[in-house]
Design a protein around this motif. Structure first.
Motif, PDB file in Angstrom:
ATOM      1  N   ALA A   1      -1.638  53.297 -25.605  1.00 49.00           N
ATOM      2  CA  ALA A   1      -2.663  53.909 -25.267  1.00 49.00           C
ATOM      3  C   ALA A   1      -4.049  54.045 -26.297  1.00 49.00           C
ATOM      4  CB  ALA A   1      -2.441  55.178 -24.484  1.00 49.00           C
ATOM      5  N   ASN A   2      -5.164  53.554 -25.802  1.00 53.89           N
ATOM      6  CA  ASN A   2      -6.293  53.689 -26.591  1.00 53.89           C
ATOM      7  C   ASN A   2      -7.575  54.045 -26.056  1.00 53.89           C
ATOM      8  OD1 ASN A   2      -6.804  51.357 -25.583  1.00 53.89           O
ATOM      9  ND2 ASN A   2      -6.972  50.026 -27.235  1.00 53.89           N
TER      10      ASN A   2
ATOM     11  N   CYS B   1      -7.240  49.130 -23.336  1.00 54.07           N
ATOM     12  CA  CYS B   1      -8.259  48.337 -23.662  1.00 54.07           C
ATOM     13  C   CYS B   1      -8.040  46.947 -24.479  1.00 54.07           C
ATOM     14  CB  CYS B   1      -9.792  49.296 -23.614  1.00 54.07           C
ATOM     15  SG  CYS B   1     -10.998  47.673 -23.827  1.00 54.07           S
ATOM     16  N   PRO B   2      -7.868  46.063 -24.204  1.00 52.30           N
ATOM     17  CA  PRO B   2      -7.681  44.956 -25.160  1.00 52.30           C
ATOM     18  C   PRO B   2      -8.633  44.591 -26.066  1.00 52.30           C
ATOM     19  CG  PRO B   2      -7.195  43.981 -22.827  1.00 52.30           C
ATOM     20  CD  PRO B   2      -7.742  45.377 -22.699  1.00 52.30           C
ATOM     21  N   ALA B   3      -9.998  44.903 -25.462  1.00 54.28           N
ATOM     22  CA  ALA B   3     -11.062  44.845 -26.363  1.00 54.28           C
ATOM     23  C   ALA B   3     -11.217  45.739 -27.546  1.00 54.28           C
ATOM     24  CB  ALA B   3     -12.444  44.980 -25.698  1.00 54.28           C
ATOM     25  N   TYR B   4     -10.897  46.892 -27.157  1.00 51.61           N
ATOM     26  CA  TYR B   4     -10.467  48.054 -28.139  1.00 51.61           C
ATOM     27  C   TYR B   4      -9.561  47.722 -29.349  1.00 51.61           C
ATOM     28  CZ  TYR B   4     -13.343  51.637 -25.997  1.00 51.61           C
ATOM     29  OH  TYR B   4     -14.272  52.440 -25.142  1.00 51.61           O
ATOM     30  N   LYS B   5      -8.492  47.167 -28.862  1.00 50.01           N
ATOM     31  CA  LYS B   5      -7.413  46.681 -29.661  1.00 50.01           C
ATOM     32  C   LYS B   5      -8.004  45.923 -30.688  1.00 50.01           C
ATOM     33  CE  LYS B   5      -3.036  46.014 -30.960  1.00 50.01           C
ATOM     34  NZ  LYS B   5      -2.302  47.150 -31.453  1.00 50.01           N
ATOM     35  N   LEU B   6      -8.754  44.733 -30.139  1.00 49.74           N
ATOM     36  CA  LEU B   6      -9.216  43.817 -31.056  1.00 49.74           C
ATOM     37  C   LEU B   6     -10.466  44.290 -32.167  1.00 49.74           C
ATOM     38  CD1 LEU B   6      -9.862  40.802 -28.665  1.00 49.74           C
ATOM     39  CD2 LEU B   6      -8.301  40.970 -30.417  1.00 49.74           C
ATOM     40  N   LEU B   7     -11.302  45.260 -31.649  1.00 48.61           N
ATOM     41  CA  LEU B   7     -12.023  45.753 -32.404  1.00 48.61           C
ATOM     42  C   LEU B   7     -11.857  47.138 -33.366  1.00 48.61           C
ATOM     43  CD1 LEU B   7     -15.060  45.810 -29.974  1.00 48.61           C
ATOM     44  CD2 LEU B   7     -14.699  44.323 -31.896  1.00 48.61           C
TER      45      LEU B   7
ATOM     46  N   MET C   1     -10.740  49.911 -32.294  1.00 47.87           N
ATOM     47  CA  MET C   1     -11.370  51.120 -31.759  1.00 47.87           C
ATOM     48  C   MET C   1     -10.236  51.936 -31.264  1.00 47.87           C
ATOM     49  SD  MET C   1     -14.831  50.072 -30.390  1.00 47.87           S
ATOM     50  CE  MET C   1     -15.231  51.672 -29.741  1.00 47.87           C
ATOM     51  N   ASP C   2     -10.432  53.303 -30.819  1.00 43.29           N
ATOM     52  CA  ASP C   2      -9.674  54.262 -30.391  1.00 43.29           C
ATOM     53  C   ASP C   2     -10.320  55.594 -29.761  1.00 43.29           C
ATOM     54  OD1 ASP C   2      -7.538  55.671 -29.452  1.00 43.29           O
ATOM     55  OD2 ASP C   2      -6.380  55.913 -31.109  1.00 43.29           O
ATOM     56  N   THR C   3     -10.434  55.926 -28.497  1.00 40.44           N
ATOM     57  CA  THR C   3     -11.269  56.901 -28.153  1.00 40.44           C
ATOM     58  C   THR C   3     -10.178  57.910 -27.718  1.00 40.44           C
ATOM     59  OG1 THR C   3     -11.288  56.017 -25.945  1.00 40.44           O
ATOM     60  CG2 THR C   3     -13.184  55.488 -27.391  1.00 40.44           C
ATOM     61  N   LEU C   4      -9.090  57.683 -28.103  1.00 36.44           N
ATOM     62  CA  LEU C   4      -7.955  58.591 -27.408  1.00 36.44           C
ATOM     63  C   LEU C   4      -7.749  60.121 -28.237  1.00 36.44           C
ATOM     64  CD1 LEU C   4      -5.560  58.923 -25.543  1.00 36.44           C
ATOM     65  CD2 LEU C   4      -4.098  57.981 -27.211  1.00 36.44           C
TER      66      LEU C   4
END
Length: 61
Positions: free
Chosen positions: A3-4, A48-54, A56-59
């Motif tokens: 989870a991200n 979010c696959p885009a978050y994974k590529l960048l 990022m993590d808003t968790l």
């Protein structure tokens, strides 16, 4: 999948997804509203696959 997506991000995605999806039924009644399925899907799977590529993590930890 790890989870991200955090709670606030999830709520924003659900609202945005529902608003976009409503374009299919009300307003201009265009199929572009189906784009709303993307934020809805990512909100419900908490990934979010885009978050994974960048990276990022808003968790929040």
């Amino acid at each position: 999948m790890v989870a991200n997506i955090g709670r606030t991000d999830r709520i924003i995605r659900i609202v945005a997804g529902l608003l976009l999806l409503s374009l299919v039924f009300i307003g201009p009644q265009t199929l572009w509203g189906l784009v709303g399925l993307i934020p809805l899907t990512t909100a419900f799977v908490n990934f979010c696959p885009a978050y994974k590529l960048l990276g990022m993590d808003t968790l929040g930890k």
